[in-house]
Design an enzyme around this catalytic site. Structure first.
Site, PDB file in Angstrom:
ATOM      1  N   TYR A  51       0.823  -1.221   0.000  1.00  0.00           N
ATOM      2  CA  TYR A  51       0.000   0.000   0.000  1.00  0.00           C
ATOM      3  C   TYR A  51       0.860   1.276   0.000  1.00  0.00           C
ATOM      4  CZ  TYR A  51      -4.744  -1.948   0.532  1.00  0.00           C
ATOM      5  OH  TYR A  51      -5.964  -2.549   0.317  1.00  0.00           O
ATOM      6  N   PHE A  59      -4.609   7.608   7.063  1.00  0.00           N
ATOM      7  CA  PHE A  59      -5.043   6.287   7.524  1.00  0.00           C
ATOM      8  C   PHE A  59      -4.013   5.183   7.239  1.00  0.00           C
ATOM      9  CE2 PHE A  59      -6.910   7.188   3.341  1.00  0.00           C
ATOM     10  CZ  PHE A  59      -6.385   6.146   2.585  1.00  0.00           C
ATOM     11  N   ARG A  87     -13.959  -4.349  -9.728  1.00  0.00           N
ATOM     12  CA  ARG A  87     -14.266  -3.131  -8.962  1.00  0.00           C
ATOM     13  C   ARG A  87     -15.780  -2.978  -8.809  1.00  0.00           C
ATOM     14  NH1 ARG A  87     -10.056  -0.479  -6.402  1.00  0.00           N
ATOM     15  NH2 ARG A  87     -11.587   1.191  -6.262  1.00  0.00           N
ATOM     16  N   THR A  93     -15.482   2.055  -2.123  1.00  0.00           N
ATOM     17  CA  THR A  93     -14.564   1.901  -0.991  1.00  0.00           C
ATOM     18  C   THR A  93     -15.294   1.971   0.352  1.00  0.00           C
ATOM     19  OG1 THR A  93     -12.882   3.004  -2.329  1.00  0.00           O
ATOM     20  CG2 THR A  93     -12.431   2.814   0.029  1.00  0.00           C
ATOM     21  N   ARG A 104     -18.862  -5.199  -0.763  1.00  0.00           N
ATOM     22  CA  ARG A 104     -18.703  -4.259   0.349  1.00  0.00           C
ATOM     23  C   ARG A 104     -20.044  -3.870   0.952  1.00  0.00           C
ATOM     24  NH1 ARG A 104     -13.702  -0.928  -2.447  1.00  0.00           N
ATOM     25  NH2 ARG A 104     -12.010  -1.932  -1.307  1.00  0.00           N
ATOM     26  N   ASN A 114     -12.896  -3.082   4.848  1.00  0.00           N
ATOM     27  CA  ASN A 114     -13.902  -3.198   3.785  1.00  0.00           C
ATOM     28  C   ASN A 114     -13.783  -4.463   2.941  1.00  0.00           C
ATOM     29  OD1 ASN A 114     -11.652  -2.470   2.406  1.00  0.00           O
ATOM     30  ND2 ASN A 114     -12.455  -0.569   1.547  1.00  0.00           N
ATOM     31  N   HIS A 117      -9.775  -6.055  -1.579  1.00  0.00           N
ATOM     32  CA  HIS A 117      -8.970  -5.141  -2.387  1.00  0.00           C
ATOM     33  C   HIS A 117      -9.077  -5.583  -3.838  1.00  0.00           C
ATOM     34  CE1 HIS A 117      -5.594  -2.913  -4.083  1.00  0.00           C
ATOM     35  NE2 HIS A 117      -5.317  -4.041  -4.726  1.00  0.00           N
ATOM     36  N   GLU A 128       0.869  -5.583  -8.897  1.00  0.00           N
ATOM     37  CA  GLU A 128       0.323  -6.239  -7.698  1.00  0.00           C
ATOM     38  C   GLU A 128       0.326  -7.758  -7.835  1.00  0.00           C
ATOM     39  OE1 GLU A 128      -2.574  -2.492  -6.395  1.00  0.00           O
ATOM     40  OE2 GLU A 128      -3.483  -4.408  -6.924  1.00  0.00           O
TER      41      GLU A 128
END
Ligand code: DAT
Ligand code: MG
Length: 140
Positions: A51, A59, A87, A93, A104, A114, A117, A128
């Site tokens: 991240y 955060f 997504r 989010t 979510r 949540n 990812h 990733e």
């Protein structure tokens, strides 16, 4: 639209509540194929590197602590337009903004915890995926 691959993570809040199967059913029902999957427990440093792009956000520390707080399931999803489709299946989010029926909306506990990812673009998906998987681990 071309066949794509995207990196998905089922986060600690979801593995803790035994939701891996229910979340995978959402992916498969949407036509996404799970071509690689493993359950791992990230260190805070590994979560921090993943991240890194959020390092300056307020955060960030909390996010890294959370991602290292329990097991995660990292996976590669494949399908037509897989990055955007994933997504869509994930939802916004913040679960307060997530459309009904999304992962979510149904499972997330808060904006921070949540449940999932998903990569946000072809370049990030590639980076990733290679953070977690070697090429031979992807079985289409
Ligand atoms: P997404 O996971 O939908 O791509 P993001 O990339 O903006 O969202 O943020 C990465 C993660 O950071 C997100 O899944 C949860 C956490 N996060 C984002 N915004 C947050 C906030 N306002 N407060 C706490 N955690 C947040
Ligand atoms: Mg993101």
């Amino acid at each position: 639209m071309a066949t794509e691959r995207t990196l998905s993570i089922i986060k600690p809040d979801a593995t803790k509540r035994n939701l891996t199967g229910k979340i995978n059913a959402k992916f498969e029902d949407a036509g996404l194929r799970i071509v690689a999957q493993k359950r791992i427990h990230l260190t805070k440093a590994q979560a921090g590197k993943f991240y890194e792009v959020h390092a300056s956000r307020p955060f960030y520390d909390e996010l890294c602590e959370f991602m290292a707080s329990g097991p995660v399931v990292v996976q590669v999803l494949e399908g037509e337009g897989a990055i955007a489709k994933n997504r869509e299946v994930m939802g916004a989010t913040n679960p307060k903004d997530s459309a009904a029926g999304t992962i979510r909306a149904e499972f997330a506990e808060s904006v921070g915890e949540n449940s999932v990812h998903g990569s946000d673009a072809p370049e990030t998906a590639k980076d990733e995926i290679s953070y977690f998987f070697a090429g031979m681990e992807l079985v289409g």
